[in-house]
Design a protein around this motif. Structure first.
Motif, PDB file in Angstrom:
ATOM      1  N   GLY A  52      36.814  65.369  13.700  1.00  0.00           N
ATOM      2  CA  GLY A  52      36.111  64.604  14.733  1.00  0.00           C
ATOM      3  C   GLY A  52      36.270  65.214  16.117  1.00  0.00           C
ATOM      4  O   GLY A  52      35.296  65.347  16.864  1.00  0.00           O
ATOM      5  N   HIS A  53      37.496  65.596  16.451  1.00  0.00           N
ATOM      6  CA  HIS A  53      37.711  66.218  17.763  1.00  0.00           C
ATOM      7  C   HIS A  53      37.018  67.579  17.852  1.00  0.00           C
ATOM      8  O   HIS A  53      36.507  67.945  18.908  1.00  0.00           O
ATOM      9  CB  HIS A  53      39.206  66.327  18.077  1.00  0.00           C
ATOM     10  CG  HIS A  53      39.832  65.000  18.393  1.00  0.00           C
ATOM     11  ND1 HIS A  53      39.469  64.240  19.480  1.00  0.00           N
ATOM     12  CD2 HIS A  53      40.774  64.282  17.740  1.00  0.00           C
ATOM     13  CE1 HIS A  53      40.166  63.125  19.500  1.00  0.00           C
ATOM     14  NE2 HIS A  53      40.963  63.122  18.446  1.00  0.00           N
ATOM     15  N   ALA A  54      36.983  68.300  16.747  1.00  0.00           N
ATOM     16  CA  ALA A  54      36.273  69.587  16.735  1.00  0.00           C
ATOM     17  C   ALA A  54      34.787  69.386  16.996  1.00  0.00           C
ATOM     18  O   ALA A  54      34.158  70.157  17.733  1.00  0.00           O
ATOM     19  CB  ALA A  54      36.496  70.310  15.401  1.00  0.00           C
ATOM     20  N   VAL A  55      34.209  68.338  16.420  1.00  0.00           N
ATOM     21  CA  VAL A  55      32.788  68.040  16.648  1.00  0.00           C
ATOM     22  C   VAL A  55      32.545  67.693  18.111  1.00  0.00           C
ATOM     23  O   VAL A  55      31.603  68.175  18.726  1.00  0.00           O
ATOM     24  CB  VAL A  55      32.302  66.893  15.721  1.00  0.00           C
ATOM     25  CG1 VAL A  55      30.999  66.294  16.215  1.00  0.00           C
ATOM     26  CG2 VAL A  55      32.134  67.406  14.314  1.00  0.00           C
ATOM     27  N   SER A  76      30.503  56.767  20.204  1.00  0.00           N
ATOM     28  CA  SER A  76      30.770  56.110  18.918  1.00  0.00           C
ATOM     29  C   SER A  76      31.814  56.878  18.120  1.00  0.00           C
ATOM     30  O   SER A  76      32.707  56.279  17.501  1.00  0.00           O
ATOM     31  CB  SER A  76      29.476  55.968  18.117  1.00  0.00           C
ATOM     32  OG  SER A  76      28.564  55.141  18.799  1.00  0.00           O
ATOM     33  N   ILE A  77      31.712  58.188  18.122  1.00  0.00           N
ATOM     34  CA  ILE A  77      32.714  59.019  17.442  1.00  0.00           C
ATOM     35  C   ILE A  77      34.077  58.829  18.100  1.00  0.00           C
ATOM     36  O   ILE A  77      35.084  58.619  17.419  1.00  0.00           O
ATOM     37  CB  ILE A  77      32.293  60.508  17.446  1.00  0.00           C
ATOM     38  CG1 ILE A  77      31.064  60.713  16.560  1.00  0.00           C
ATOM     39  CG2 ILE A  77      33.456  61.393  16.979  1.00  0.00           C
ATOM     40  CD1 ILE A  77      30.416  62.086  16.702  1.00  0.00           C
ATOM     41  N   TYR A  79      24.611  68.927  21.422  1.00  0.00           N
ATOM     42  CA  TYR A  79      23.847  68.522  20.243  1.00  0.00           C
ATOM     43  C   TYR A  79      23.852  67.018  19.976  1.00  0.00           C
ATOM     44  O   TYR A  79      22.994  66.532  19.251  1.00  0.00           O
ATOM     45  CB  TYR A  79      24.373  69.248  19.000  1.00  0.00           C
ATOM     46  CG  TYR A  79      24.436  70.737  19.208  1.00  0.00           C
ATOM     47  CD1 TYR A  79      23.273  71.499  19.233  1.00  0.00           C
ATOM     48  CD2 TYR A  79      25.648  71.382  19.410  1.00  0.00           C
ATOM     49  CE1 TYR A  79      23.318  72.865  19.441  1.00  0.00           C
ATOM     50  CE2 TYR A  79      25.695  72.753  19.620  1.00  0.00           C
ATOM     51  CZ  TYR A  79      24.541  73.486  19.638  1.00  0.00           C
ATOM     52  OH  TYR A  79      24.583  74.829  19.848  1.00  0.00           O
ATOM     53  N   LEU A  80      24.820  66.315  20.508  1.00  0.00           N
ATOM     54  CA  LEU A  80      24.945  64.885  20.260  1.00  0.00           C
ATOM     55  C   LEU A  80      24.549  64.084  21.489  1.00  0.00           C
ATOM     56  O   LEU A  80      24.755  64.533  22.619  1.00  0.00           O
ATOM     57  CB  LEU A  80      26.394  64.546  19.888  1.00  0.00           C
ATOM     58  CG  LEU A  80      26.930  65.185  18.613  1.00  0.00           C
ATOM     59  CD1 LEU A  80      28.433  65.001  18.515  1.00  0.00           C
ATOM     60  CD2 LEU A  80      26.236  64.605  17.394  1.00  0.00           C
ATOM     61  N   THR A  81      24.025  62.893  21.261  1.00  0.00           N
ATOM     62  CA  THR A  81      23.704  62.015  22.391  1.00  0.00           C
ATOM     63  C   THR A  81      25.001  61.418  22.931  1.00  0.00           C
ATOM     64  O   THR A  81      26.048  61.415  22.248  1.00  0.00           O
ATOM     65  CB  THR A  81      22.773  60.871  21.955  1.00  0.00           C
ATOM     66  OG1 THR A  81      23.495  60.009  21.060  1.00  0.00           O
ATOM     67  CG2 THR A  81      21.500  61.394  21.290  1.00  0.00           C
ATOM     68  N   LEU A  82      24.929  60.893  24.119  1.00  0.00           N
ATOM     69  CA  LEU A  82      26.086  60.237  24.722  1.00  0.00           C
ATOM     70  C   LEU A  82      26.560  59.088  23.836  1.00  0.00           C
ATOM     71  O   LEU A  82      27.763  58.926  23.613  1.00  0.00           O
ATOM     72  CB  LEU A  82      25.740  59.740  26.131  1.00  0.00           C
ATOM     73  CG  LEU A  82      26.849  59.012  26.872  1.00  0.00           C
ATOM     74  CD1 LEU A  82      28.061  59.916  27.077  1.00  0.00           C
ATOM     75  CD2 LEU A  82      26.338  58.513  28.228  1.00  0.00           C
TER      76      LEU A  82
END
Length: 133
Positions: free
Chosen positions: A52-55, A70-71, A62-65
Motif C-alpha cells: 500500500g505504501h509503495a502504491v 481511501s488507501i 495515477y490515483l485520484t485524491l
C-alpha cells in the motif's frame, strides 16, 4: 508502447497491493488458505502496509485524491491491528482464531469497498501489464 520505468514501478506495486487487498476482503478460511496457514495475520498486515505504501509513493500521478485518501485510511487501520492478533504461534488453529478476531470484520468490508473504488484503475493497470486477454 513500452512503459516508462516510473509507470512500470507503479503498475507492479499496484498489482501486488490489489492482490493483498483482495486477500484482505476474503473470509477467514480463504485468507488462511491463501497464506498456507503460515504467519497469516503478520503476512497479510505486512503485505498490505508495504504494498500500500509503495502504491502511494509511486502512484501520485495515477490515483485520484479520493483513492489515495481511501488507501491511506485503510492502511492506518491495518497498522493499528493489535500485536496480540498478529503475533500468534504458528498453528492452523491459532491462525484461524487470529483471523476470526473482530478487528478484521470492518477491514474486510473496507477492502471490498476499496476494490470497487479502484476497479477501473485495476483494469487499466492489468492492461498495461498485459494481464488481460
Amino acid at each position: 508502447m513500452p512503459l516508462s520505468s516510473e509507470e512500470d514501478a507503479y503498475a507492479n506495486n499496484y498489482i501486488y497491493f490489489n492482490d493483498s487487498l483482495g486477500t484482505l476482503s476474503e473470509d477467514t478460511a480463504t485468507q488462511c488458505e491463501q497464506y498456507g496457514y503460515f504467519n497469516v495475520a503478520w503476512e497479510l498486515k505486512d503485505d498490505m502496509l508495504s504494498n500500500g505504501h509503495a502504491v502511494l509513493f509511486t502512484g501520485e500521478a495515477y490515483l485520484t485524491l479520493y483513492q489515495k485518501q481511501s488507501i491511506k485510511m485503510l492502511l492506518q487501520k491495518v497498522e493499528n491491528i493489535p500485536d496480540e492478533v498478529v503475533f500468534v504461534t504458528n498453528t492452523r488453529k491459532n491462525h484461524l482464531k487470529a483471523m476470526s478476531d473482530p478487528v478484521w470484520i470492518p477491514l474486510r468490508t473496507e477492502a471490498r469497498t476499496l476494490l470497487d473504488l479502484l476497479q477501473m484503475e485495476t483494469q487499466r493497470v492489468r492492461r498495461l501489464l498485459n494481464m488481460d486477454p
